[in-house]
Write an enzyme that holds these catalytic residues in place. Structure first.
Site, PDB file in Angstrom:
ATOM      1  N   GLU A 169      32.766 107.847  31.573  1.00  0.00           N
ATOM      2  CA  GLU A 169      32.414 107.123  32.899  1.00  0.00           C
ATOM      3  C   GLU A 169      31.916 108.002  33.866  1.00  0.00           C
ATOM      4  OE1 GLU A 169      35.716 105.709  35.556  1.00  0.00           O
ATOM      5  OE2 GLU A 169      36.610 105.232  33.923  1.00  0.00           O
ATOM      6  N   HIS A 172      35.568 100.240  36.639  1.00  0.00           N
ATOM      7  CA  HIS A 172      36.856 101.385  37.595  1.00  0.00           C
ATOM      8  C   HIS A 172      36.844 100.689  38.885  1.00  0.00           C
ATOM      9  CE1 HIS A 172      38.931 105.747  37.257  1.00  0.00           C
ATOM     10  NE2 HIS A 172      39.138 104.601  38.253  1.00  0.00           N
TER      11      HIS A 172
END
Length: 481
Positions: free
Chosen positions: A329, A359
């Protein structure tokens, strides 16, 4: 593709050393901990008031503080919620709060002088980083996960780690419900089409969720809340967990993951990141899912084999999916979700009926505020009182607070290697004083001892601390008085 089937209705060197200690919180699960709501905060560096405990309102609690320590310096990264910042500032700590994470070299430079650091999911506290944090006594993870911290190395340095495993449970559960409905109705596809000017009013492949089966993998705090919400909307709920858990409502536990995959119209994942859960859903598991079923992952990015998911969606085996987490990420907001980050990113983005979110499972105002309060209060208790209940990497030890009726008493915290003979050596150092209370526990290679002693003159404190520091078993010594 075969549509989902309806079924019948059936969770200073001295300052550094003395400023190291324990932490707090209790939990109904083995892996996660959270401070009990009944625990009343007592004491700070700056306030002079006394706290209270139910049934003990007449007692004046002694406000503990590290002996001869500098002002506590706190570094908060990744835009920790203001509720947490305010709690730490109210205790007289020097708080610096930044909105982003830091590159490793900058983080190493900034972490050298702080006693407390607060992070979220993007900051990586590796062994290399922590080896430069000579003053650090405690880490607060303002999130559920702690995999961004080298927990073992932190424990070996006497650094406790706290997190907030429960505060965002409701936010994640509600997001999953939204995703289930959006996938069943292909809402994101219709929305994008209309944004580009295309009117596409269709019903083919769109379903009500009533009467469908939701399979929950991991029936912890999120999974169990989700279970109640889904059932109230007419879904039938089954769940799989590695331990036997009582289902809420009419939810029932199945014996294996394969059994869940075979029966569920929607499969949602709520498990921690471990070696056992890496690629928990891969090609083999996807093939065992029902034709035209849906997969949702709001757990950890490593849990799903994404190239295998891409193949299953292209073939029509999986009718839709929602992903909130990814193996890699970005460290910040921007145009970073590309093939440089994950080699399959472009292929993933090209799929239909696929919800991709950055997220945000716990990213609600309510959840972030609750996390700010929970973690900050745990940090304050660790620094000021030395209670390690709820630390994810330390033995859990606490003692009842000292009172103002014990003016010459102090608290000794000794974090040490878990080797034979330590208790005898420590008690030999404390032998000239009366040990009022003592508690000790071990966890792997690290042990944690806490003792309250009386009849201590202020000029004796440094010698007492020095004697403990000289023991070969010593990891970190703190004295609170």
């Amino acid at each position: 593709m075969t549509p989902p089937k309806d079924i019948d209705s059936r969770v200073t060197e001295l300052a550094r050393s003395v400023s190291n200690s324990l932490n707090l919180s209790t939990s109904p699960t083995l892996n996660f901990h959270s401070p009990p709501t009944s625990f009343k905060q007592r004491g700070s560096f700056t306030d002079g008031g006394s706290g209270s405990t139910p049934g003990l309102s007449s007692i004046s609690w002694k406000q503990l503080k590290p002996f001869d320590s500098k002002d506590i310096k706190v570094l908060l990264l990744e835009n920790v919620n203001q509720t947490g910042v305010d709690i730490l500032k109210a205790k007289g700590y020097q708080v610096e709060a930044l909105k982003s994470s830091l590159p490793e070299d900058q983080l190493i430079e900034r972490i050298k002088d702080v006693q407390v650091i607060g992070i979220r999911s993007k900051t990586k506290l590796t062994e290399r980083v922590l080896s430069h944090a000579k003053n650090l006594i405690v880490i607060g993870c303002f999130c559920i996960g702690t995999n961004q911290v080298d927990l073992q190395y932190a424990a070996q340095q006497g650094i406790a780690v706290f997190n907030s495993p429960f505060s965002n449970s409701r936010s994640v559960a509600e997001l999953v419900i939204a995703e289930i409905i959006a996938l069943a109705r292909q809402l994101t596809d219709r929305s994008m089409e209309l944004h580009s000017g295309t009117w596409n009013k269709v019903s083919k492949g769109c379903w009500e969720i009533r009467g469908k089966t939701l399979g929950i993998v991991g029936y912890g705090h999120i999974g169990s809340q989700l279970s109640v919400l889904a059932e109230s909307m007419g879904m039938s709920v089954i769940y799989y967990d590695v331990i036997n858990l009582m289902g809420l409502g009419t939810a029932r536990q199945v014996a294996s993951l394969d059994e869940l995959l075979d029966q569920a119209d929607f499969v949602t994942l709520h498990v921690p990141e471990t070696q056992d859960t890496k690629n928990l859903i891969g090609k083999t598991q996807l093939e065992k899912m029902k034709d035209g079923s849906y997969l949702l992952n709001n757990a950890r990015g490593s849990v799903v084999d994404i190239p295998a998911l891409i193949e299953a969606m292209r073939s029509g085996k999986i009718a839709g999916a929602a992903l909130d987490v990814y193996p890699n990420e970005p460290a910040g907001n921007g145009d970073y979700f590309n093939n440089d980050l994950n080699t399959w990113a472009r292929d993933l983005r090209s799929l239909k009926n696929l919800i991709l979110t950055p997220h945000i499972g716990g990213s609600t105002e309510e959840a972030q505020s609750a996390i700010g309060v929970e973690v900050s209060e745990a940090l304050v208790r660790y620094v000021n009182e030395g209670a390690s209940l709820g630390a994810v990497n330390m033995p859990e030890v606490t003692l009842r607070s000292l009172t103002l009726e014990e003016p010459d008493s102090l608290r000794v915290i000794y974090i040490h290697k878990n080797v034979p003979g330590v208790l005898r050596q420590v008690n030999a150092v404390l032998a000239h004083h009366n040990v009022e209370k003592q508690n000790t526990d071990s966890r792997g290679e690290v042990a944690y001892l806490m003792a309250d002693i009386s009849d201590v003159r202020e000029e004796e404190i440094k010698d007492l601390w020095q004697s403990l520091e000289e023991l070969s078993s010593r990891i970190r010594t703190r004295v609170l008085y």
